[in-house]
Design a protein around this motif. Sequence first.
Motif, PDB file in Angstrom:
ATOM      1  N   LEU A 194       0.850  -1.295   0.014  1.00  0.00           N
ATOM      2  CA  LEU A 194      -0.010  -0.054  -0.104  1.00  0.00           C
ATOM      3  C   LEU A 194       0.904   1.214   0.140  1.00  0.00           C
ATOM      4  O   LEU A 194       0.517   2.460  -0.872  1.00  0.00           O
ATOM      5  CB  LEU A 194      -0.893  -0.003   1.182  1.00  0.00           C
ATOM      6  N   ALA A 195       1.921   1.064   0.688  1.00  0.00           N
ATOM      7  CA  ALA A 195       2.832   2.428   0.949  1.00  0.00           C
ATOM      8  C   ALA A 195       3.430   2.670  -0.563  1.00  0.00           C
ATOM      9  O   ALA A 195       3.652   3.573  -1.087  1.00  0.00           O
ATOM     10  CB  ALA A 195       3.825   2.285   1.653  1.00  0.00           C
ATOM     11  N   ALA A 196       3.622   1.744  -1.252  1.00  0.00           N
ATOM     12  CA  ALA A 196       4.418   1.622  -2.456  1.00  0.00           C
ATOM     13  C   ALA A 196       3.563   2.220  -3.342  1.00  0.00           C
ATOM     14  O   ALA A 196       3.692   2.876  -4.453  1.00  0.00           O
ATOM     15  CB  ALA A 196       5.050   0.504  -2.990  1.00  0.00           C
ATOM     16  N   GLY A 206       2.798   6.250  -6.107  1.00  0.00           N
ATOM     17  CA  GLY A 206       2.373   6.259  -7.376  1.00  0.00           C
ATOM     18  C   GLY A 206       3.155   5.365  -8.070  1.00  0.00           C
ATOM     19  O   GLY A 206       3.335   5.475  -9.556  1.00  0.00           O
ATOM     20  N   ARG A 207       3.790   4.297  -7.571  1.00  0.00           N
ATOM     21  CA  ARG A 207       4.172   3.122  -8.360  1.00  0.00           C
ATOM     22  C   ARG A 207       3.076   2.429  -9.115  1.00  0.00           C
ATOM     23  O   ARG A 207       2.137   1.951  -8.571  1.00  0.00           O
ATOM     24  CB  ARG A 207       5.176   2.360  -7.504  1.00  0.00           C
ATOM     25  N   ALA A 210       6.219  -4.692  -7.999  1.00  0.00           N
ATOM     26  CA  ALA A 210       6.698  -6.180  -8.192  1.00  0.00           C
ATOM     27  C   ALA A 210       8.333  -6.111  -8.086  1.00  0.00           C
ATOM     28  O   ALA A 210       9.093  -6.890  -7.452  1.00  0.00           O
ATOM     29  CB  ALA A 210       6.215  -6.619  -9.251  1.00  0.00           C
ATOM     30  N   SER A 211       8.901  -5.010  -8.773  1.00  0.00           N
ATOM     31  CA  SER A 211      10.325  -5.063  -8.862  1.00  0.00           C
ATOM     32  C   SER A 211      10.967  -4.663  -7.529  1.00  0.00           C
ATOM     33  O   SER A 211      12.162  -5.293  -6.992  1.00  0.00           O
ATOM     34  CB  SER A 211      10.711  -4.216 -10.033  1.00  0.00           C
ATOM     35  N   LEU A 212      10.082  -3.678  -7.047  1.00  0.00           N
ATOM     36  CA  LEU A 212      10.781  -3.083  -5.427  1.00  0.00           C
ATOM     37  C   LEU A 212      10.816  -4.137  -4.611  1.00  0.00           C
ATOM     38  O   LEU A 212      11.854  -4.374  -3.842  1.00  0.00           O
ATOM     39  CB  LEU A 212       9.994  -2.017  -5.287  1.00  0.00           C
ATOM     40  N   ALA A 214      -3.625   0.416  -9.222  1.00  0.00           N
ATOM     41  CA  ALA A 214      -2.290   1.078  -9.281  1.00  0.00           C
ATOM     42  C   ALA A 214      -2.175   2.304  -9.692  1.00  0.00           C
ATOM     43  O   ALA A 214      -3.080   2.270 -10.978  1.00  0.00           O
ATOM     44  CB  ALA A 214      -1.292   0.097  -9.441  1.00  0.00           C
ATOM     45  N   SER A 215      -1.185   3.239  -9.765  1.00  0.00           N
ATOM     46  CA  SER A 215      -0.898   4.212 -10.453  1.00  0.00           C
ATOM     47  C   SER A 215       0.577   4.414 -11.150  1.00  0.00           C
ATOM     48  O   SER A 215       1.315   3.653 -10.432  1.00  0.00           O
ATOM     49  CB  SER A 215      -1.252   5.576  -9.640  1.00  0.00           C
ATOM     50  N   ALA A 216       0.532   4.848 -12.330  1.00  0.00           N
ATOM     51  CA  ALA A 216       1.943   5.007 -12.850  1.00  0.00           C
ATOM     52  C   ALA A 216       2.801   5.983 -11.916  1.00  0.00           C
ATOM     53  O   ALA A 216       2.307   6.948 -11.346  1.00  0.00           O
ATOM     54  CB  ALA A 216       1.866   5.512 -14.051  1.00  0.00           C
TER      55      ALA A 216
END
Length: 236
Positions: free
Chosen positions: A159-161, A165-166, A172-174, A234-236
């Motif tokens: 949720l934080a990620a 705005g990710r 997934a990568s992070l 999700a947002s870009a």
Amino acid sequence: MRILICEDSVLLREGLVRLLEHGGHTVVAALPEASELAGAVATTDPELCILDVRLPPTFTDEGILAALELRRTRPGLPVLVLSQYVEERYASELIAAQGGAFGYLLKDRVADVGEFIESVQRIADGATVLDPEVVAQLLTRRSRDDRMRALTERERTVLAALAEGRSNQAIASLLFLSEASVEKHITAIFQKLGLEPDGGGNRRVLAAIAHFESVGATAPGDADHNYPNTQTGASA
């Protein structure tokens, strides 16, 4: 892009001017205090405003109040707030306010010029960009909410990620997860928070934070932006 800056520190103000102009943008005004902001916005018609939180004369909340007023009177104007601290009293209100794209970055945590310029562009393009520390403090502040307690540690991290705005792919990568796992986590998050993931990714993050701020408050409506993977919030 036409940018207006409101920052009382002459060194930081001039530094931002040089940095942004070097990045190909045009600084239409660079103001030392918020009293001139409304008039400057009206005459220069910027495409994005960058404001410090604490401005003269009291150096308390002039900048953040000016940002709130801009989001009320110029809802289509993207706003980036730069702060030394997380101003919890106003942060959730700023994030959840009906208005254009928004960013909240902490000055001391801006460590890379390229990333800062990228954040400015993303906000101008319609994204919401929040410093992870801003998200963390808001989530921690609302941890007593039963809905927040229902989230697992992994779901809070996702949720934080997402609130930063990710996109799903970036999360997934992070976090070294598959995109399918991220999608499942996001679906679970919105179910536990009572928010239906119906395509408004950016606004769903804002709605979640607004939900933590005031139990039973009406969540903001969805934004009309096209972000990748919006079917999972999700947002870009």
